[in-house]
Motif scaffolding. Structure first.
Motif, mmCIF file in Angstrom:
data_model
loop_
_atom_site.group_PDB
_atom_site.id
_atom_site.type_symbol
_atom_site.label_atom_id
_atom_site.label_comp_id
_atom_site.label_asym_id
_atom_site.label_seq_id
_atom_site.Cartn_x
_atom_site.Cartn_y
_atom_site.Cartn_z
ATOM 1 N N ARG A 136 37.387 20.052 18.395
ATOM 2 C CA ARG A 136 38.723 20.131 19.119
ATOM 3 C C ARG A 136 39.078 21.568 19.516
ATOM 4 O O ARG A 136 39.642 21.834 20.365
ATOM 5 C CB ARG A 136 39.699 19.551 17.996
ATOM 6 N N THR A 137 38.844 22.506 18.596
ATOM 7 C CA THR A 137 39.188 23.892 19.004
ATOM 8 C C THR A 137 38.345 24.286 20.306
ATOM 9 O O THR A 137 38.851 25.146 21.142
ATOM 10 C CB THR A 137 38.755 24.699 17.811
ATOM 11 N N THR A 138 36.932 23.691 20.519
ATOM 12 C CA THR A 138 36.379 24.093 21.544
ATOM 13 C C THR A 138 36.838 23.680 22.931
ATOM 14 O O THR A 138 36.762 24.229 23.862
ATOM 15 C CB THR A 138 34.856 23.693 21.367
ATOM 16 N N LYS A 139 37.422 22.398 22.825
ATOM 17 C CA LYS A 139 38.146 21.733 23.934
ATOM 18 C C LYS A 139 39.468 22.542 24.183
ATOM 19 O O LYS A 139 39.577 22.756 25.409
ATOM 20 C CB LYS A 139 38.422 20.165 23.668
ATOM 21 N N ILE A 140 40.297 23.134 23.386
ATOM 22 C CA ILE A 140 41.346 23.799 23.431
ATOM 23 C C ILE A 140 40.904 25.034 23.964
ATOM 24 O O ILE A 140 41.525 25.483 25.040
ATOM 25 C CB ILE A 140 42.260 23.947 22.102
ATOM 26 N N LEU A 141 39.994 25.819 23.257
ATOM 27 C CA LEU A 141 39.524 26.918 23.835
ATOM 28 C C LEU A 141 39.038 26.812 25.634
ATOM 29 O O LEU A 141 39.356 27.663 26.395
ATOM 30 C CB LEU A 141 38.369 27.715 22.979
ATOM 31 N N GLY A 142 38.432 25.809 25.630
ATOM 32 C CA GLY A 142 37.907 25.680 26.981
ATOM 33 C C GLY A 142 39.098 25.136 28.111
ATOM 34 O O GLY A 142 39.178 25.826 29.157
#
Length: 159
Positions: free
Chosen positions: A2-8
């Protein structure tokens, strides 16, 4: 995950804002060109009144020689924090005869523009160069000296 999606998503928004801030700003200056109206001005048919009713008031008029009205239009583009650059430039020169009828209507464009580059930040002049201290203290002692005009003023001995 989820943090990877938010960061992206955050990275994509930042890139989008950065690219949007670097886009070119387009500005029209002067007369707004309408090619149909410009081509409707006919020598021998139109006069000053009909030209003014068709095209409106000119950008400027000639001061010497044959009466000539100039309609000037420029389109500039610039990126943020950069000087604007001329992308398109057009001038319509409408010359009138002594009776006020149109003699000619000539168009010119960016190919007729002359770019001037001044020579430095100072205008060359004749005379001597004076420094800052000479300008500041240059008149000390000259007021009231004989022959320099300080004695004959109002309230002086000659009145």
């Amino acid at each position: 995950m989820r943090t990877t999606k938010i960061l992206g998503a955050t990275l994509m928004v930042a890139v989008g804002l950065t690219l949007g801030a670097c886009s070119s700003i387009r500005e029209s200056r002067g007369y707004v060109v309408d090619n149909v109206l410009l081509s409707s001005v006919q020598p021998g048919i139109d006069n000053q009144r009909s030209v003014e009713m068709t095209l409106g008031r000119p950008t400027f008029t000639s001061q010497f020689g044959d009466p000539t009205w100039y309609y000037v239009s420029s389109t500039t583009g610039r990126k943020p924090f950069v000087r604007p650059r001329v992308q398109a430039h057009q001038v319509l020169a409408v010359k009138f005869g002594p009776d006020g009828d149109v003699v000619s209507a000539e168009r010119s464009g960016l190919d007729q523009v002359v770019y001037l580059t001044p020579d430095g930040d100072e205008t060359p002049t004749l005379g001597r160069e004076r420094g800052f201290l000479e300008d500041l203290f240059g008149n000390i002692g000259t007021v009231g000296q004989p022959g320099l005009g300080g004695q004959g003023g109002p309230g002086g001995p000659g009145t």
